[in-house]
Design an enzyme around this catalytic site. Structure first.
Site, PDB file in Angstrom:
ATOM      1  N   VAL A 119     -46.189 -42.855  26.238  1.00  0.00           N
ATOM      2  CA  VAL A 119     -46.395 -43.906  26.296  1.00  0.00           C
ATOM      3  C   VAL A 119     -47.017 -44.418  27.345  1.00  0.00           C
ATOM      4  CG1 VAL A 119     -44.536 -44.632  28.099  1.00  0.00           C
ATOM      5  CG2 VAL A 119     -44.747 -46.034  26.204  1.00  0.00           C
ATOM      6  N   HIS A 120     -48.152 -45.840  27.358  1.00  0.00           N
ATOM      7  CA  HIS A 120     -48.705 -46.139  28.123  1.00  0.00           C
ATOM      8  C   HIS A 120     -48.921 -47.665  27.573  1.00  0.00           C
ATOM      9  CE1 HIS A 120     -50.736 -44.623  25.106  1.00  0.00           C
ATOM     10  NE2 HIS A 120     -51.856 -45.262  24.832  1.00  0.00           N
TER      11      HIS A 120
END
Length: 161
Positions: A119-120
């Site tokens: 995730v980012h």
């Protein structure tokens, strides 16, 4: 008719992707060529320029933890990520002088995540009038500053604040 060339896009469109997670690779191997796009390494996070930006200054804020979703981060990891996100916006505001931002996370491939397992957040500086006819007419996005130039400016700003 004038032609605008963006040959680096073909590397992404048709190129072979390196195996493994881009983010984990640059976290674990600072000598990796893609690590040249890292502009800041705060505790618990990483800030890296998007190699194929939507706008100048398009950065990604990444937790060190390799998890697919925000709900998989513990409280400490979430704090590190949010601190890095907040500071990234502040630095981009100071360096790029945008009139706004798009900030978001694509969680899962169905939501558009290019790296769905890590995730980012994307942080995209925006200016009034930064859209034009080019993407509509010819599927071309014009980014007016070299990625390495923007990265150098941001690295300096992160180091100085």
């Amino acid at each position: 008719m004038k032609r605008l060339w963006a040959p680096w896009r073909m590397e992404y469109v048709a190129g072979e992707q390196k195996p493994g997670c881009l983010f984990c690779r640059v976290i674990e191997h600072p000598d990796d060529p893609d690590a040249d796009l890292v502009v800041w390494r705060p505790e618990g996070a990483l800030v890296i320029m998007n190699k194929f930006p939507y706008n100048p200054g398009h950065a990604m804020v990444v937790p060190i933890a390799h998890v697919p979703g925000l709900e998989n981060l513990d409280d400490e990891q979430t704090t590190y990520l949010m601190r890095a996100l907040r500071r990234t916006i502040d630095v981009l505001r100071g360096v790029m002088n945008p009139e706004g931002f798009n900030v978001g996370a694509n969680v899962g491939r169905a939501a558009g995540a290019g790296i769905p397992d890590h995730v980012h957040f994307h942080v995209v500086p925006r200016w009034n009038g930064d859209t034009n006819f080019m993407p509509v007419i010819d599927d071309v996005k014009v980014v007016g500053e070299a990625l390495t130039t923007t990265a150098a400016k941001l690295r300096e700003a992160f180091a100085g604040s």
